[in-house]
Write a protein that holds these residues in place. Sequence first.
Motif, PDB file in Angstrom:
ATOM      1  N   ARG A   1     -20.231  12.834 -26.444  1.00  0.00           N
ATOM      2  CA  ARG A   1     -21.113  13.809 -25.784  1.00  0.00           C
ATOM      3  C   ARG A   1     -21.610  14.872 -26.763  1.00  0.00           C
ATOM      4  NH1 ARG A   1     -18.193  16.524 -21.056  1.00  0.00           N
ATOM      5  NH2 ARG A   1     -18.655  14.618 -19.923  1.00  0.00           N
TER       6      ARG A   1
ATOM      7  N   ILE B   1     -21.459  18.448 -33.206  1.00  0.00           N
ATOM      8  CA  ILE B   1     -21.918  19.849 -33.318  1.00  0.00           C
ATOM      9  C   ILE B   1     -20.788  20.802 -33.744  1.00  0.00           C
ATOM     10  CG2 ILE B   1     -23.815  19.586 -31.665  1.00  0.00           C
ATOM     11  CD1 ILE B   1     -21.968  20.977 -29.583  1.00  0.00           C
TER      12      ILE B   1
ATOM     13  N   TYR C   1     -13.089  26.092 -19.637  1.00  0.00           N
ATOM     14  CA  TYR C   1     -13.678  26.732 -20.809  1.00  0.00           C
ATOM     15  C   TYR C   1     -14.720  25.811 -21.430  1.00  0.00           C
ATOM     16  CZ  TYR C   1     -14.342  29.287 -25.065  1.00  0.00           C
ATOM     17  OH  TYR C   1     -14.916  30.000 -26.082  1.00  0.00           O
TER      18      TYR C   1
HETATM   19  P1  ADP Z   1     -16.306  19.518 -20.909  1.00  0.00           P
HETATM   20  O1  ADP Z   1     -16.143  18.802 -19.646  1.00  0.00           O
HETATM   21  O2  ADP Z   1     -17.251  20.679 -20.830  1.00  0.00           O
HETATM   22  O3  ADP Z   1     -16.559  18.659 -22.091  1.00  0.00           O
HETATM   23  P2  ADP Z   1     -13.720  19.877 -22.003  1.00  0.00           P
HETATM   24  O4  ADP Z   1     -12.520  20.563 -21.472  1.00  0.00           O
HETATM   25  O5  ADP Z   1     -13.608  18.423 -22.251  1.00  0.00           O
HETATM   26  O6  ADP Z   1     -14.921  20.224 -21.086  1.00  0.00           O
HETATM   27  O7  ADP Z   1     -14.074  20.606 -23.324  1.00  0.00           O
HETATM   28  C1  ADP Z   1     -14.145  22.011 -23.339  1.00  0.00           C
HETATM   29  C2  ADP Z   1     -15.166  22.478 -24.309  1.00  0.00           C
HETATM   30  O8  ADP Z   1     -14.744  22.170 -25.626  1.00  0.00           O
HETATM   31  C3  ADP Z   1     -16.480  21.765 -24.163  1.00  0.00           C
HETATM   32  O9  ADP Z   1     -17.281  22.425 -23.243  1.00  0.00           O
HETATM   33  C4  ADP Z   1     -17.041  21.855 -25.545  1.00  0.00           C
HETATM   34  O10 ADP Z   1     -17.658  23.106 -25.708  1.00  0.00           O
HETATM   35  C5  ADP Z   1     -15.840  21.816 -26.445  1.00  0.00           C
HETATM   36  N1  ADP Z   1     -15.618  20.491 -27.011  1.00  0.00           N
HETATM   37  C6  ADP Z   1     -14.757  19.560 -26.581  1.00  0.00           C
HETATM   38  N2  ADP Z   1     -14.792  18.461 -27.366  1.00  0.00           N
HETATM   39  C7  ADP Z   1     -15.683  18.721 -28.325  1.00  0.00           C
HETATM   40  C8  ADP Z   1     -16.199  17.982 -29.454  1.00  0.00           C
HETATM   41  N3  ADP Z   1     -15.732  16.782 -29.752  1.00  0.00           N
HETATM   42  N4  ADP Z   1     -17.125  18.578 -30.217  1.00  0.00           N
HETATM   43  C9  ADP Z   1     -17.565  19.810 -29.947  1.00  0.00           C
HETATM   44  N5  ADP Z   1     -17.158  20.546 -28.898  1.00  0.00           N
HETATM   45  C10 ADP Z   1     -16.223  20.019 -28.096  1.00  0.00           C
END
Ligand code: ADP
Length: 453
Positions: free
Chosen positions: A359, A387, A402
């Motif tokens: 994602r 990212i 979060y």
């Molecule tokens: P979401 O359902 O929004 O992905 P998660 O709990 O899985 O929620 O992740 C929390 C937040 O951590 C995400 O909203 C994102 O901002 C960040 N995040 C998680 N995994 C990644 C990744 N692989 N790369 C960048 N940001 C990430």
Amino acid sequence: MKTRSLRTKLLFQYLALVLICMVVIPALISLQIHKQFYKYSSEKLTEDEQQIISLVEKSLVAGNNDGKNFQGEMLNWPVTRFTVTNKEGQSLFTVKHTPRKVAPNQAERDKQIEKLLTVQKFALHSANKEKIGEITFYIVPFKISREGRFMQVFQRDMYAGVAVMLLFAVIFAMFMTRKIVRPLLKTAEQAKKISEGSYIAEKHEQSDIKEIQMLLDSVDRLGTELAEQEELRKRLMSDIAHELRNPVTVVKAQLEAFADGVWEPTAERLQLTLTEIDRLSLLIKEVEGLTTLAKGYETLSISVTDLSQLTKKSALSFEPLFKNKGVELKLDIEEGLELAIDPARIRQAVENLVSNALRYTDKGGSVKVSLARSDKRVTLSVADTGIGMAKEELPHIFERFYRTDKSRTRASGGMGIGLAIVKAIIEAHGATITAQSEEGKGSCFTVTFQTKE
Ligand code: ADP
């Protein structure tokens, strides 16, 4: 059970100890000295008496019955005088102790002592053991003898010293107990405040006693942790409310539009409403899942599983999605790693990590899923070239709901609950999860299982 304040208890115990040390021990010492002195003066008296007896016997045998060759200076205290009688019981002579210094009230003192004197009688013999008379000694009792008086002065001074020391000990004990009890009372007060809901103390108490300092620190930490939990709980409630509000508002508006006839309920439009309702039920399911996982290991159904196969299958199930988006999926999986895990839950965790990586990685990027064993550890990692995240955001990503600023602005963002679930699953297995990330460069999530052999 009857309770007493720590202060009273410590004070009593301290004073009991001091009393034993300062009263009992000096009393024993004084008793011993008294005994030794008494023995010494009795032996000396017997020696003096024997010497006088042998002199008097010699004198009587020589025919000197008037006691002229006996002077008062010969006599030492406690013998005040002696009288000699012949074998018929007639008094022959008396020799009196002459004091070296005559006191002004000597006569009065002599009269008083006279009443207390003890009397000792001995038979006098000639060389051939024939009784030739009797000698009577008048002796000052030990209590008022010179040695006895020395003992009295010694004891009086010693007990005066002990009394002064006791006074110091009481003051010291009060000071010490106060020093111990004060921070404890403060801690109890702080714990009470925590139970009433004010978690953070205005002032951090300090103590130079290690154990008390540990207690103070623990209560402080407890307060801080409770405050954090409270904060998290509040945020969770408002986040859930916030997440629920959107789909509910949308569904309500759509249903109202259908009811008012503004919108034709076509299959396509009904599908839109269904999507929102799906989103709602997904959210409810995830919150439910989090609550069960919070109960820990007991809720898992553990079996020995080939983690290598499981990881490979989970990752490969995303292959079409990767292809669609134009992101490369790389696998580096050590074969045959078996672990006691809940396979469904671990699969859910791996899929969450891989789906996040996909994602948050744009076209042209790549995601690498690795599994390896080293020493007593099995490490599973999901690294992407996406990212990334800002340093200050990293500590929060495992919290419920979060989402980093970047992901909020992305249409593809989730609900911010995925990583919280992953963490709960991993920790329920007794494993750990960490994240490393650099903004614009990518992220890497690492799960570490400890193995027994
Ligand atoms: P979401 O359902 O929004 O992905 P998660 O709990 O899985 O929620 O992740 C929390 C937040 O951590 C995400 O909203 C994102 O901002 C960040 N995040 C998680 N995994 C990644 C990744 N692989 N790369 C960048 N940001 C990430």
